[in-house]
Design a protein around this motif. Sequence first.
Motif, PDB file in Angstrom:
ATOM      1  N   MET A 271       0.830  -1.210   0.000  1.00 52.33           N
ATOM      2  CA  MET A 271       0.000   0.000   0.000  1.00 52.33           C
ATOM      3  C   MET A 271       0.865   1.262   0.000  1.00 52.33           C
ATOM      4  N   PHE A 272       2.003   1.208   0.736  1.00 58.02           N
ATOM      5  CA  PHE A 272       2.902   2.356   0.777  1.00 58.02           C
ATOM      6  C   PHE A 272       3.438   2.663  -0.623  1.00 58.02           C
ATOM      7  N   ARG A 273       3.794   1.603  -1.361  1.00 61.25           N
ATOM      8  CA  ARG A 273       4.286   1.802  -2.722  1.00 61.25           C
ATOM      9  C   ARG A 273       3.248   2.546  -3.568  1.00 61.25           C
ATOM     10  N   LYS A 274       1.982   2.161  -3.421  1.00 63.52           N
ATOM     11  CA  LYS A 274       0.926   2.759  -4.225  1.00 63.52           C
ATOM     12  C   LYS A 274       0.758   4.240  -3.885  1.00 63.52           C
ATOM     13  N   MET A 275       0.800   4.574  -2.590  1.00 62.53           N
ATOM     14  CA  MET A 275       0.675   5.968  -2.180  1.00 62.53           C
ATOM     15  C   MET A 275       1.837   6.790  -2.727  1.00 62.53           C
ATOM     16  N   TYR A 276       3.046   6.241  -2.615  1.00 57.49           N
ATOM     17  CA  TYR A 276       4.230   6.948  -3.109  1.00 57.49           C
ATOM     18  C   TYR A 276       4.164   7.084  -4.627  1.00 57.49           C
ATOM     19  N   PHE A 277       3.665   6.054  -5.287  1.00 59.89           N
ATOM     20  CA  PHE A 277       3.551   6.050  -6.744  1.00 59.89           C
ATOM     21  C   PHE A 277       2.713   7.229  -7.213  1.00 59.89           C
ATOM     22  N   PHE A 278       1.505   7.387  -6.654  1.00 58.63           N
ATOM     23  CA  PHE A 278       0.614   8.438  -7.120  1.00 58.63           C
ATOM     24  C   PHE A 278       1.086   9.823  -6.678  1.00 58.63           C
ATOM     25  N   LEU A 279       1.750   9.893  -5.531  1.00 57.49           N
ATOM     26  CA  LEU A 279       2.337  11.165  -5.117  1.00 57.49           C
ATOM     27  C   LEU A 279       3.408  11.592  -6.110  1.00 57.49           C
ATOM     28  N   TYR A 280       4.269  10.655  -6.470  1.00 55.73           N
ATOM     29  CA  TYR A 280       5.326  10.946  -7.442  1.00 55.73           C
ATOM     30  C   TYR A 280       4.723  11.227  -8.817  1.00 55.73           C
ATOM     31  N   PHE A 281       3.716  10.441  -9.192  1.00 54.26           N
ATOM     32  CA  PHE A 281       3.057  10.552 -10.491  1.00 54.26           C
ATOM     33  C   PHE A 281       2.667  11.994 -10.786  1.00 54.26           C
ATOM     34  N   PHE A 282       1.950  12.623  -9.857  1.00 50.21           N
ATOM     35  CA  PHE A 282       1.447  13.966 -10.101  1.00 50.21           C
ATOM     36  C   PHE A 282       2.462  15.044  -9.713  1.00 50.21           C
ATOM     37  N   ALA A 283       3.245  14.819  -8.656  1.00 48.65           N
ATOM     38  CA  ALA A 283       4.220  15.827  -8.233  1.00 48.65           C
ATOM     39  C   ALA A 283       5.260  16.060  -9.330  1.00 48.65           C
ATOM     40  N   TYR A 284       5.705  14.992  -9.969  1.00 50.43           N
ATOM     41  CA  TYR A 284       6.715  15.132 -11.016  1.00 50.43           C
ATOM     42  C   TYR A 284       6.129  15.848 -12.226  1.00 50.43           C
ATOM     43  N   LEU A 285       4.859  15.574 -12.528  1.00 48.72           N
ATOM     44  CA  LEU A 285       4.229  16.244 -13.662  1.00 48.72           C
ATOM     45  C   LEU A 285       4.116  17.746 -13.423  1.00 48.72           C
ATOM     46  N   ILE A 286       3.774  18.124 -12.187  1.00 48.53           N
ATOM     47  CA  ILE A 286       3.715  19.556 -11.857  1.00 48.53           C
ATOM     48  C   ILE A 286       5.109  20.171 -11.948  1.00 48.53           C
ATOM     49  N   TYR A 287       6.097  19.456 -11.416  1.00 53.90           N
ATOM     50  CA  TYR A 287       7.486  19.910 -11.468  1.00 53.90           C
ATOM     51  C   TYR A 287       7.948  20.081 -12.914  1.00 53.90           C
ATOM     52  N   SER A 288       7.397  19.285 -13.824  1.00 51.43           N
ATOM     53  CA  SER A 288       7.866  19.281 -15.211  1.00 51.43           C
ATOM     54  C   SER A 288       7.275  20.397 -16.058  1.00 51.43           C
ATOM     55  N   LEU A 289       6.324  21.161 -15.530  1.00 51.35           N
ATOM     56  CA  LEU A 289       5.632  22.158 -16.349  1.00 51.35           C
ATOM     57  C   LEU A 289       6.578  23.198 -16.982  1.00 51.35           C
ATOM     58  N   PRO A 290       7.587  23.713 -16.262  1.00 47.96           N
ATOM     59  CA  PRO A 290       8.523  24.634 -16.926  1.00 47.96           C
ATOM     60  C   PRO A 290       9.263  23.977 -18.092  1.00 47.96           C
ATOM     61  N   THR A 291       9.631  22.697 -17.918  1.00 48.63           N
ATOM     62  CA  THR A 291      10.296  21.978 -19.008  1.00 48.63           C
ATOM     63  C   THR A 291       9.351  21.793 -20.186  1.00 48.63           C
ATOM     64  N   LEU A 292       8.084  21.525 -19.888  1.00 49.60           N
ATOM     65  CA  LEU A 292       7.084  21.368 -20.942  1.00 49.60           C
ATOM     66  C   LEU A 292       6.999  22.642 -21.780  1.00 49.60           C
ATOM     67  N   LYS A 293       7.026  23.780 -21.124  1.00 51.99           N
ATOM     68  CA  LYS A 293       6.967  25.054 -21.837  1.00 51.99           C
ATOM     69  C   LYS A 293       8.178  25.220 -22.751  1.00 51.99           C
ATOM     70  N   LYS A 294       9.338  24.786 -22.275  1.00 52.23           N
ATOM     71  CA  LYS A 294      10.567  24.928 -23.067  1.00 52.23           C
ATOM     72  C   LYS A 294      10.542  24.034 -24.307  1.00 52.23           C
ATOM     73  N   VAL A 295      10.095  22.784 -24.134  1.00 49.64           N
ATOM     74  CA  VAL A 295      10.125  21.879 -25.285  1.00 49.64           C
ATOM     75  C   VAL A 295       9.097  22.279 -26.332  1.00 49.64           C
ATOM     76  N   LYS A 296       8.061  22.988 -25.911  1.00 48.57           N
ATOM     77  CA  LYS A 296       7.090  23.488 -26.889  1.00 48.57           C
ATOM     78  C   LYS A 296       7.669  24.599 -27.749  1.00 48.57           C
ATOM     79  N   GLN A 297       8.794  25.177 -27.279  1.00 45.60           N
ATOM     80  CA  GLN A 297       9.401  26.300 -27.984  1.00 45.60           C
ATOM     81  C   GLN A 297      10.696  25.905 -28.697  1.00 45.60           C
ATOM     82  N   LEU A 298      10.886  24.612 -28.916  1.00 43.62           N
ATOM     83  CA  LEU A 298      12.083  24.169 -29.626  1.00 43.62           C
ATOM     84  C   LEU A 298      12.101  24.750 -31.030  1.00 43.62           C
TER      85      LEU A 298
END
Length: 239
Positions: free
Chosen positions: A1-28
């Motif tokens: 169960m701990f793995r699952k909680m960590y999985f979904f926390l990482y799943f969305f936290a990393y996506l939010i963290y990646s938003l600046p990178t997403l903006k950059k790759v759209k401007q290649l």
Amino acid sequence: MFRKMYFFLYFFAYLIYSLPTLKKVKQLPPTMSVDERDRVQHDLPKRWARNLVGITGSTITVTGNEHIPSGPVLFVSNHQGNFDVPVLLGFVEKPFGFFSKVEVKKIPFIPRWMEVMNCVFVDRSNRRQALQSIKDSVALLKEGHSMVIFPEGTRSKGGPVGEFKTGGLRMAVDANVPIVPVAIEGTYKIMEQSKFGFKCADVSVRILQPITSHLGEEKADTKALAAHIQRVISDELQA
């Protein structure tokens, strides 16, 4: 169960963290080659997918990367479980987009990255839209991007490989690109076999010899092609 909680926390936290990178790759810059652009755009999603799989404690073994031709290809894979997507995304060397069901658009942040990765969304309940999605995928393949499809249409969860639908294979015929069969074994053990959380599993991804018999054949028999690819993958899984 701990793995699952960590999985979904990482799943969305990393996506939010990646938003600046997403903006950059759209401007290649448009002057970048297709191969270079795809490599840059897929770098972060590949790392994200590998880390998601790593959280489950699973071991991934990939063989046959040397079978992948240069240039665009259509990967055709069996579909055992929900983890097929992050496993292929994270561990197959060549960047590619997914032919994905439209319901995925409801997941926060994911569609933004999928659009950058040249994924195509399909609404199977709308025939006209589904046909347009195939045309969009053909256009991407002709531009030099690779795609992956799961022609079973549903997860086998470790059972026999289901009948391959022919619609997606039309992409390879119309775009005149090689088909690369992929045999996945073990992903269903991670999630589908677990009542709570995730189980660690040994997963194999076998990239098989490319199929080129349809190249140059505008009226290729996609039904026979689908049956052949299904048989090739089934035989590999039973070997």
